[in-house]
Design a protein around this motif. Structure first.
Motif, PDB file in Angstrom:
ATOM      1  N   SER A 130       0.798  -1.230   0.000  1.00 24.77           N
ATOM      2  CA  SER A 130       0.000   0.000   0.000  1.00 24.77           C
ATOM      3  C   SER A 130       0.828   1.278   0.000  1.00 24.77           C
ATOM      4  O   SER A 130       0.280   2.363  -0.161  1.00 24.77           O
ATOM      5  N   GLN A 131       2.133   1.172   0.158  1.00 24.85           N
ATOM      6  CA  GLN A 131       2.962   2.378   0.233  1.00 24.85           C
ATOM      7  C   GLN A 131       3.449   2.784  -1.155  1.00 24.85           C
ATOM      8  O   GLN A 131       4.180   2.037  -1.805  1.00 24.85           O
TER       9      GLN A 131
ATOM     10  N   GLN B 284       4.562   8.834  -5.695  1.00 21.54           N
ATOM     11  CA  GLN B 284       4.313   9.252  -7.083  1.00 21.54           C
ATOM     12  C   GLN B 284       3.829   8.080  -7.941  1.00 21.54           C
ATOM     13  O   GLN B 284       4.257   7.892  -9.075  1.00 21.54           O
ATOM     14  N   GLY B 285       2.918   7.287  -7.384  1.00 16.29           N
ATOM     15  CA  GLY B 285       2.310   6.196  -8.136  1.00 16.29           C
ATOM     16  C   GLY B 285       3.119   4.910  -8.197  1.00 16.29           C
ATOM     17  O   GLY B 285       2.654   3.924  -8.751  1.00 16.29           O
ATOM     18  N   GLU B 286       4.299   4.878  -7.644  1.00 18.67           N
ATOM     19  CA  GLU B 286       5.131   3.669  -7.650  1.00 18.67           C
ATOM     20  C   GLU B 286       5.077   3.010  -6.275  1.00 18.67           C
ATOM     21  O   GLU B 286       5.226   3.673  -5.248  1.00 18.67           O
ATOM     22  N   ILE B 287       4.876   1.689  -6.272  1.00 23.74           N
ATOM     23  CA  ILE B 287       4.883   0.956  -5.011  1.00 23.74           C
ATOM     24  C   ILE B 287       6.324   0.846  -4.521  1.00 23.74           C
ATOM     25  O   ILE B 287       7.192   0.351  -5.226  1.00 23.74           O
TER      26      ILE B 287
ATOM     27  N   PHE C 251      10.366  -0.966   2.111  1.00 29.18           N
ATOM     28  CA  PHE C 251      10.756   0.072   3.059  1.00 29.18           C
ATOM     29  C   PHE C 251       9.560   0.927   3.474  1.00 29.18           C
ATOM     30  O   PHE C 251       8.785   1.371   2.641  1.00 29.18           O
ATOM     31  N   ASP C 252       9.430   1.168   4.763  1.00 23.74           N
ATOM     32  CA  ASP C 252       8.388   2.044   5.292  1.00 23.74           C
ATOM     33  C   ASP C 252       8.711   3.469   4.855  1.00 23.74           C
ATOM     34  O   ASP C 252       9.795   3.984   5.155  1.00 23.74           O
ATOM     35  N   VAL C 253       7.785   4.110   4.141  1.00 25.18           N
ATOM     36  CA  VAL C 253       8.071   5.450   3.619  1.00 25.18           C
ATOM     37  C   VAL C 253       8.200   6.486   4.728  1.00 25.18           C
ATOM     38  O   VAL C 253       8.797   7.537   4.519  1.00 25.18           O
ATOM     39  N   HIS C 254       7.668   6.208   5.907  1.00 24.28           N
ATOM     40  CA  HIS C 254       7.758   7.170   7.002  1.00 24.28           C
ATOM     41  C   HIS C 254       9.044   7.040   7.807  1.00 24.28           C
ATOM     42  O   HIS C 254       9.604   8.041   8.247  1.00 24.28           O
TER      43      HIS C 254
END
Length: 130
Positions: free
Chosen positions: A81-82, A85-88, A92-95
């Motif tokens: 789900s992360q 800009q539209g790319e999974i 890695f946790d984006v936060h």
């Protein structure tokens, strides 16, 4: 066939669900476990697992499944789900930037509690399997 959602605690305030599909054949074949989507951004495995579920449903309906098959088509829905800009992003946790594959919740206490609840008074093979 049974489908259920297994709740996985992420911390004391959050729980995430993972869908598990179980197919039980006539009992003469092996037990197989298949999972996909462990890194979230690996789409081919997820697509194959979903397609396989449909094929196994057909096999089960015509009594052609000998063993048992468990499929988890998306075992890391958080990574899936992360997006940026539209790319999974995937693993890695984006936060936090932490790698999901190196940052597991400690569920050992739940295993011990379950052991105490079901097996402490004598090993029951059905309890172990469940």
């Amino acid at each position: 066939m049974s489908t259920h959602t297994m709740e996985i605690p992420l911390d004391e305030n959050a729980v995430h669900g993972i869908t598990v599909h179980r197919f039980i054949g006539n009992g003469t074949g092996p037990n197989v476990y298949i999972q996909a989507g462990i890194h979230g951004n690996e789409h081919p495995g997820i697509l194959v697992a979903v397609s396989l579920i449909e094929k196994i449903k057909q096999m089960l309906s015509t009594n052609r499944l000998n063993g048992s098959i468990t499929i988890v088509p998306l075992c890391n829905p958080i990574a899936f789900s992360q997006t940026v800009q539209g790319e999974i992003i995937g693993r890695f946790d984006v936060h936090t930037g932490k790698n999901f594959n190196r940052n597991f919740p400690n569920l050992s206490h739940k295993v011990v509690d379950e052991y105490d609840r079901t097996l402490k008074n004598g090993a029951d093979i059905n309890a172990i399997r469940s």
